[in-house]
Design an enzyme around this catalytic site. Structure first.
Site, PDB file in Angstrom:
ATOM      1  N   ARG A  91     -32.221 111.196 -25.623  1.00 20.17           N
ATOM      2  CA  ARG A  91     -32.716 111.024 -24.267  1.00 20.17           C
ATOM      3  C   ARG A  91     -32.643 112.381 -23.566  1.00 20.17           C
ATOM      4  O   ARG A  91     -31.573 112.988 -23.495  1.00 20.17           O
ATOM      5  CB  ARG A  91     -31.855 110.020 -23.514  1.00 20.17           C
ATOM      6  CG  ARG A  91     -32.313 109.892 -22.089  1.00 20.17           C
ATOM      7  CD  ARG A  91     -31.243 109.302 -21.211  1.00 20.17           C
ATOM      8  NE  ARG A  91     -31.749 109.182 -19.855  1.00 20.17           N
ATOM      9  CZ  ARG A  91     -30.981 109.076 -18.792  1.00 20.17           C
ATOM     10  NH1 ARG A  91     -29.680 109.070 -18.934  1.00 20.17           N
ATOM     11  NH2 ARG A  91     -31.500 108.985 -17.603  1.00 20.17           N
ATOM     12  N   ARG A 241     -26.273 108.185  -3.775  1.00 20.99           N
ATOM     13  CA  ARG A 241     -27.317 109.130  -3.343  1.00 20.99           C
ATOM     14  C   ARG A 241     -28.071 108.573  -2.143  1.00 20.99           C
ATOM     15  O   ARG A 241     -28.355 107.372  -2.077  1.00 20.99           O
ATOM     16  CB  ARG A 241     -28.319 109.374  -4.475  1.00 20.99           C
ATOM     17  CG  ARG A 241     -27.773 110.240  -5.559  1.00 20.99           C
ATOM     18  CD  ARG A 241     -28.795 110.407  -6.681  1.00 20.99           C
ATOM     19  NE  ARG A 241     -28.160 110.171  -7.960  1.00 20.99           N
ATOM     20  CZ  ARG A 241     -28.781 109.682  -9.028  1.00 20.99           C
ATOM     21  NH1 ARG A 241     -30.062 109.375  -8.987  1.00 20.99           N
ATOM     22  NH2 ARG A 241     -28.117 109.510 -10.149  1.00 20.99           N
ATOM     23  N   ASP A 284     -20.432  99.856  -5.462  1.00 25.22           N
ATOM     24  CA  ASP A 284     -20.768  98.753  -6.367  1.00 25.22           C
ATOM     25  C   ASP A 284     -21.226  97.530  -5.564  1.00 25.22           C
ATOM     26  O   ASP A 284     -20.518  97.072  -4.661  1.00 25.22           O
ATOM     27  CB  ASP A 284     -19.549  98.399  -7.227  1.00 25.22           C
ATOM     28  CG  ASP A 284     -19.942  97.509  -8.392  1.00 25.22           C
ATOM     29  OD1 ASP A 284     -20.538  96.434  -8.156  1.00 25.22           O
ATOM     30  OD2 ASP A 284     -19.667  97.892  -9.537  1.00 25.22           O
ATOM     31  N   ARG A 286     -21.324  94.514  -6.277  1.00 24.53           N
ATOM     32  CA  ARG A 286     -20.490  93.304  -6.349  1.00 24.53           C
ATOM     33  C   ARG A 286     -19.523  93.270  -5.176  1.00 24.53           C
ATOM     34  O   ARG A 286     -19.347  92.234  -4.527  1.00 24.53           O
ATOM     35  CB  ARG A 286     -19.732  93.254  -7.678  1.00 24.53           C
ATOM     36  CG  ARG A 286     -20.628  92.839  -8.825  1.00 24.53           C
ATOM     37  CD  ARG A 286     -20.029  93.156 -10.145  1.00 24.53           C
ATOM     38  NE  ARG A 286     -20.178  94.588 -10.431  1.00 24.53           N
ATOM     39  CZ  ARG A 286     -20.209  95.102 -11.645  1.00 24.53           C
ATOM     40  NH1 ARG A 286     -20.074  94.329 -12.689  1.00 24.53           N
ATOM     41  NH2 ARG A 286     -20.361  96.402 -11.840  1.00 24.53           N
ATOM     42  N   GLU A 335     -30.968  93.261 -12.634  1.00 19.39           N
ATOM     43  CA  GLU A 335     -30.833  92.203 -13.639  1.00 19.39           C
ATOM     44  C   GLU A 335     -29.774  91.171 -13.277  1.00 19.39           C
ATOM     45  O   GLU A 335     -29.862  90.018 -13.689  1.00 19.39           O
ATOM     46  CB  GLU A 335     -30.443  92.821 -14.997  1.00 19.39           C
ATOM     47  CG  GLU A 335     -31.555  93.611 -15.636  1.00 19.39           C
ATOM     48  CD  GLU A 335     -31.058  94.466 -16.801  1.00 19.39           C
ATOM     49  OE1 GLU A 335     -30.059  94.093 -17.449  1.00 19.39           O
ATOM     50  OE2 GLU A 335     -31.679  95.508 -17.059  1.00 19.39           O
ATOM     51  N   GLU A 385     -33.389 100.975 -22.638  1.00 20.50           N
ATOM     52  CA  GLU A 385     -33.881 102.336 -22.836  1.00 20.50           C
ATOM     53  C   GLU A 385     -33.631 102.824 -24.256  1.00 20.50           C
ATOM     54  O   GLU A 385     -34.435 103.546 -24.825  1.00 20.50           O
ATOM     55  CB  GLU A 385     -33.211 103.266 -21.814  1.00 20.50           C
ATOM     56  CG  GLU A 385     -33.753 103.022 -20.413  1.00 20.50           C
ATOM     57  CD  GLU A 385     -32.871 103.578 -19.312  1.00 20.50           C
ATOM     58  OE1 GLU A 385     -31.820 102.973 -19.050  1.00 20.50           O
ATOM     59  OE2 GLU A 385     -33.234 104.594 -18.715  1.00 20.50           O
TER      60      GLU A 385
HETATM   61  P1  ADP Z   1     -26.562 103.334 -14.070  1.00 19.99           P
HETATM   62  O1  ADP Z   1     -27.544 103.911 -13.088  1.00 19.99           O
HETATM   63  O2  ADP Z   1     -25.215 103.980 -13.991  1.00 19.99           O
HETATM   64  O3  ADP Z   1     -27.119 103.167 -15.478  1.00 19.99           O
HETATM   65  P2  ADP Z   1     -26.497 100.427 -14.059  1.00 19.99           P
HETATM   66  O4  ADP Z   1     -27.920 100.137 -14.324  1.00 19.99           O
HETATM   67  O5  ADP Z   1     -25.510 100.164 -15.128  1.00 19.99           O
HETATM   68  O6  ADP Z   1     -26.294 101.881 -13.493  1.00 19.99           O
HETATM   69  O7  ADP Z   1     -26.064  99.604 -12.741  1.00 19.99           O
HETATM   70  C1  ADP Z   1     -24.776  99.653 -12.273  1.00 19.99           C
HETATM   71  C2  ADP Z   1     -24.706  98.932 -10.944  1.00 19.99           C
HETATM   72  O8  ADP Z   1     -25.233  97.615 -11.067  1.00 19.99           O
HETATM   73  C3  ADP Z   1     -23.283  98.721 -10.446  1.00 19.99           C
HETATM   74  O9  ADP Z   1     -22.833  99.809  -9.704  1.00 19.99           O
HETATM   75  C4  ADP Z   1     -23.420  97.494  -9.571  1.00 19.99           C
HETATM   76  O10 ADP Z   1     -23.737  97.906  -8.261  1.00 19.99           O
HETATM   77  C5  ADP Z   1     -24.601  96.761 -10.139  1.00 19.99           C
HETATM   78  N1  ADP Z   1     -24.180  95.511 -10.802  1.00 19.99           N
HETATM   79  C6  ADP Z   1     -23.801  95.346 -12.080  1.00 19.99           C
HETATM   80  N2  ADP Z   1     -23.491  94.037 -12.313  1.00 19.99           N
HETATM   81  C7  ADP Z   1     -23.672  93.386 -11.145  1.00 19.99           C
HETATM   82  C8  ADP Z   1     -23.533  92.017 -10.715  1.00 19.99           C
HETATM   83  N3  ADP Z   1     -23.131  91.068 -11.554  1.00 19.99           N
HETATM   84  N4  ADP Z   1     -23.836  91.736  -9.437  1.00 19.99           N
HETATM   85  C9  ADP Z   1     -24.247  92.694  -8.598  1.00 19.99           C
HETATM   86  N5  ADP Z   1     -24.401  93.981  -8.932  1.00 19.99           N
HETATM   87  C10 ADP Z   1     -24.128  94.322 -10.187  1.00 19.99           C
END
Ligand code: ADP
Length: 397
Positions: A91, A241, A284, A286, A335, A385
């Site tokens: 990547r 960001r 986050d 959550r 997701e 990805e």
């Molecule tokens: P990255 O950009 O680091 O690849 P991800 O696609 O893994 O990020 O997304 C991470 C974010 O997704 C977490 O910071 C959180 O905000 C959100 N997230 C993950 N699981 C959940 C959930 N069950 N409910 C709500 N938000 C979630």
């Protein structure tokens, strides 16, 4: 045909070994804190428990060596020897204007990626270290570079130019590039498949909502606009960001707080977004959702402002494409959060969207979450990805 997919960060290395014929994941893992005290490798062969090894990793070559040792290990390995790895897919974050497609890695390609370092100083040098480490340890294995920017190279000039003196584009290539391209491409293609329609006939908006977040407009199989720009700082409000702001804010805050441009840029990248907006409650979602549901002002203003920005981009890209057939949600938040999806979709009634709440509550699969009479479909498509990189690599070799 086994393909090793490598995603190298400045102090981390994520990997997956994928059987490119069956598209099954064979093993995956992560090296963390490379070059820092307390480095560790987490390795997981599919169907088995995770194995965590705390061991010094002075550099990325050591990390790659450990990964290859794990994959070929007598007890927990998944291949007999390295000859069973047909190729490595890397990547690469920034391919500039040079790379509109994935490519096999040659010395010229390495040089061209190096030339893009200036555009992604945090990412490209790390990606290049990963390439060098693999080349050293597997000199005869073909390698491919799959760029985060490539999918967006079809954007027309009107979408990629900024309202700046044109000479900055000519001299320094200052323009919109966009990121998460591998994900936007994978998800939009998958959406067409799920809808049983031809990719080339659809107008699709992809909302990649993770820690980093971006939206793209994919018209007739080509990206025509995306929210991230010269760097991944532009667009949506993200984990830390800021996304879009009035550029004059930089000078205003620099004066008020007596800060340098570097300090302000660090604030915009690391202390802003939903983290900053929630007065440092959390980056986050959550935690933010929990705060929202318990009526905390920090959670309410943050999630509403985030959702409003996504809605605004969806409106803009609907206008840019003169319509929209499908809106897709993907990545960590997209997701996994029915709550945020519902909040965004509840503002999209004008597109003929009615959410099917039962569908929206499901998780972990490709879903259509609108009712059958909705004129615009909304989908949840888990991104992959690594699989997309393995497919590209397979096609190239
Ligand atoms: P990255 O950009 O680091 O690849 P991800 O696609 O893994 O990020 O997304 C991470 C974010 O997704 C977490 O910071 C959180 O905000 C959100 N997230 C993950 N699981 C959940 C959930 N069950 N409910 C709500 N938000 C979630």
């Amino acid at each position: 045909m086994n393909i090793l997919v490598i995603n190298c960060g400045s102090s981390s290395l994520k990997f997956q070994l994928i059987d490119a014929e069956t598209e099954k994941l064979i093993a995956k893992g992560l090296c963390e804190r490379i070059g820092i005290e307390g480095s560790q490798l987490v390795y997981q062969p599919t169907g088995k428990d995770k194995i965590t090894t705390v061991t010094p990793m002075e550099d990325h070559t050591t990390a790659v060596k450990l990964v290859l040792n794990s994959l070929t290990d007598k007890d927990n390995g998944v291949v007999n020897d390295l000859s069973e790895i047909a190729a490595v897919g890397h990547r690469i974050v920034h391919g500039g204007e040079k790379f509109a497609k994935s490519t096999l890695i040659t010395d010229e390609v390495v040089q061209a990626i190096t030339d893009c370092n200036e555009l992604a100083p945090l990412h490209n040098p790390a990606n290049l270290i990963g390439i060098a480490a693999c080349k050293e340890l597997m000199p005869n294995t073909p390698m491919a570079a799959v760029f985060d920017t490539a999918f967006h190279q079809t954007m027309p000039q009107e979408a990629y130019l900024y309202g700046l003196p044109y000479e900055y584009y000519e001299k320094y290539k200052v323009r919109r590039y966009g990121f998460h391209g591998t994900s936007h491409s994978y998800v939009s293609n998958k959406a067409a498949e799920v809808l049983g329609k031809k990719y080339e006939d659809l107008k699709i908006i992809v909302c990649h909502l993770g820690n980093g977040a971006s939206v793209s407009a994919v018209k007739n199989g080509k990206c025509i606009d995306t929210s991230m720009g010269l760097t991944p700082l532009e667009g949506l409000i993200m984990g830390t960001r800021s996304g879009d702001i009035d550029p004059a804010i930089i000078e205003f805050i620099a004066h008020k707080e007596n800060k340098s441009i570097d300090e302000i840029m660090s604030i915009l990248n690391k202390k802003s977004g939903v983290l900053g907006l929630s007065s440092n409650l959390s980056s986050d979602f959550r935690d933010l959702q929990e705060a929202y549901e318990s009526g905390k002002e920090e959670g309410i203003r943050t999630i509403e402002t985030f959702a409003y920005r996504v809605t605004k981009y969806i409106g803009a890209y609907t206008a840019a494409m003169n319509g929209v057939d499908a809106i897709c949600f993907t990545a960590g938040l997209g997701e996994n959060s029915p709550f945020v999806r519902e909040m965004i979709c509840s503002r999209l009634g004008y597109l003929g969207i009615t959410l099917d709440k039962e569908q929206n509550a499901k998780r972990g699969e490709d879903l259509i979450i609108t009712t059958s009479d909705s004129t615009t479909k909304v989908l949840v498509i888990p991104t992959n990805e690594e699989l997309a990189i393995a497919r590209e690599t397979k096609a190239l070799i």
